[in-house]
Scaffold this active site. Structure first.
Site, PDB file in Angstrom:
ATOM      1  N   ARG A 114       0.882  -1.187   0.000  1.00 62.03           N
ATOM      2  CA  ARG A 114       0.000   0.000   0.000  1.00 62.03           C
ATOM      3  C   ARG A 114       0.907   1.220   0.000  1.00 62.03           C
ATOM      4  NH1 ARG A 114      -5.360   1.595   3.411  1.00 62.03           N
ATOM      5  NH2 ARG A 114      -6.145   0.076   1.913  1.00 62.03           N
ATOM      6  N   HIS A 141      -7.456   0.673  -6.449  1.00 62.72           N
ATOM      7  CA  HIS A 141      -7.679  -0.163  -5.263  1.00 62.72           C
ATOM      8  C   HIS A 141      -8.379  -1.445  -5.746  1.00 62.72           C
ATOM      9  CE1 HIS A 141      -7.922  -1.228  -1.193  1.00 62.72           C
ATOM     10  NE2 HIS A 141      -8.784  -0.359  -0.727  1.00 62.72           N
ATOM     11  N   GLN A 144     -10.290  -3.981  -3.432  1.00 58.96           N
ATOM     12  CA  GLN A 144     -11.563  -3.412  -2.992  1.00 58.96           C
ATOM     13  C   GLN A 144     -12.643  -3.667  -4.045  1.00 58.96           C
ATOM     14  OE1 GLN A 144     -12.267  -1.430  -0.001  1.00 58.96           O
ATOM     15  NE2 GLN A 144     -14.288  -1.966  -0.757  1.00 58.96           N
ATOM     16  N   ASP A 235     -17.206   7.322  -1.508  1.00 57.00           N
ATOM     17  CA  ASP A 235     -15.929   7.218  -0.782  1.00 57.00           C
ATOM     18  C   ASP A 235     -15.609   8.625  -0.270  1.00 57.00           C
ATOM     19  OD1 ASP A 235     -13.390   6.477   0.130  1.00 57.00           O
ATOM     20  OD2 ASP A 235     -12.460   6.491  -1.855  1.00 57.00           O
ATOM     21  N   CYS A 275     -16.520   1.973   0.649  1.00 55.33           N
ATOM     22  CA  CYS A 275     -15.344   1.136   0.934  1.00 55.33           C
ATOM     23  C   CYS A 275     -14.887   1.267   2.383  1.00 55.33           C
ATOM     24  CB  CYS A 275     -14.212   1.492  -0.024  1.00 55.33           C
ATOM     25  SG  CYS A 275     -13.750   3.227   0.027  1.00 55.33           S
ATOM     26  N   ARG A 303     -13.969  -8.366   1.639  1.00 56.72           N
ATOM     27  CA  ARG A 303     -12.535  -8.155   1.401  1.00 56.72           C
ATOM     28  C   ARG A 303     -11.763  -9.427   1.759  1.00 56.72           C
ATOM     29  NH1 ARG A 303     -10.450  -3.074   1.435  1.00 56.72           N
ATOM     30  NH2 ARG A 303      -8.662  -4.214   0.617  1.00 56.72           N
TER      31      ARG A 303
END
Ligand code: CP
Ligand code: NVA
Length: 318
Positions: A114, A141, A144, A235, A275, A303
């Site tokens: 990340r 992402h 996700q 988001d 998310c 996830r």
């Protein structure tokens, strides 16, 4: 249509040993196979033991869901995780990435990274001799997005004919949703304020790979964007690294809150996704977040299942 365990293994054998840096790194068949394997793992129809493999986590940004779901996924696969926070490794003192990636490849079996720049992630993939997974960059992402489309598939039984509206910033999450949606045949509408649209290259790429009759559309009108949508997603307005822009963004995004009024413009069956982490009262109202339309916590759970499926496939444990 769900594929048999044998069919899943055959489709996913082609990604063994590869990287997952972008939603575009999987074909439509491979993406569907990951969702099917995730469903089998979630329902307990499938158990996979990889035999003590090790995942290294290199996270330059904060994380709750991604970090913990990767750790639990690896534990459920019979493996382990080492948390290589750059603050406590020599990376934080300037050891070159190319040396770190080669050394970690001698200890670990897979890395999840990340960070900010996609280019940095690509450098890890270049220098590591083991699979590298995008655990979020400023560009994408992709893990996700797999969980998000699994949640939509679980709700409606199928992805075909669904329309996902994403309201807010044209960011990393929006990018992966467009690419993954295009592959899976889900129409994606991105509603952003003027100046906060997703990157043109990513829009073009998503349109180029979209299944026939699948549209990827942009709008600056949130009500128009959610019209007929069966899933509405939002988001944060300021992503990690953009904290200084928070006040300016609050002004620009003020008509883009996912509240009851906006939800009323969507299909009556529409579900709500986020998310997480969420800022209640900014991009989503507390009422909508806690409403019966919300699948946000199922989405968070997913996830774990998609990443378990992905790790099993990359490590060749099927
Ligand atoms: N959605 C998500 O990636 O959450 P974290 O930042 O907590 O990992
Ligand atoms: N767009 C957000 C997603 C967090 C999971 C960020 O990058 O901070």
């Amino acid at each position: 249509m769900e594929i048999s365990p044998h069919g899943v293994a055959a489709v996913l054998s082609s990604i063994k040993g590869g990287d997952f840096l972008s939603s575009a790194d999987l074909t439509a068949d491979q993406t569907n196979a990951i969702l099917d394997l995730a469903t089998q793992l979630k329902n307990g129809d499938r158990r996979i033991d990889l035999g003590n493999r090790v995942l290294g986590l290199i996270f330059t940004k904060a994380s709750t869901r991604t970090r913990v779901s990767f750790q639990v996924a690896m534990a459920r696969l019979g493996g382990q995780t080492v948390d290589l926070n750059p603050q406590v490794t020599q990376l934080g003192r300037g050891e070159p990435l190319e040396d770190t990636a080669r050394v970690l490849s001698r200890f670990c079996d897979v890395l999840a990274v990340r960070t900010f720049a996609q280019k940095e992630l690509e450098q890890y993939a270049k220098w590591a001799s083991i699979p590298v997974v995008n655990a979020l960059t400023d560009l994408e992402h992709p893990c996700q997005a797999l969980a998000d489309f699994l949640t939509i598939q679980e709700t409606f039984g199928s992805l075909s004919g669904q329309t996902l509206a994403y309201i807010g910033d044209g960011n990393n999450v929006a990018h992966s949703l467009m690419i993954c949606g295009a592959l899976l045949g889900v129409n994606v509408k991105i509603g952003t304020p003027n100046g906060f649209e997703p990157l043109p290259d990513v829009v073009e790429h998503a349109r180029a790979i979209a299944k026939p009759n699948t549209s990827i559309e942009l709008s600056n009108d949130p009500k128009e964007a959610v019209k007929e949508a069966t899933a509405i997603y939002t988001d944060v307005w300021a992503s990690m690294g953009q904290e200084e822009e928070q006040a300016q963004r609050e002004k620009a995004f003020k008509n883009f809150c996912l509240d009851k009024e906006l939800l009323c413009c969507a299909s009556s069956e529409a579900i709500v996704l986020h998310c997480l982490p969420a800022h209640r009262g900014e991009e989503i109202s507390s009422e909508v977040m806690e409403s019966s339309k919300s699948r946000i916590f199922d989405q968070a759970e997913n996830r774990l299942h998609v990443q378990q499926a992905l790790l099993a496939a990359l490590l060749g444990g099927l």
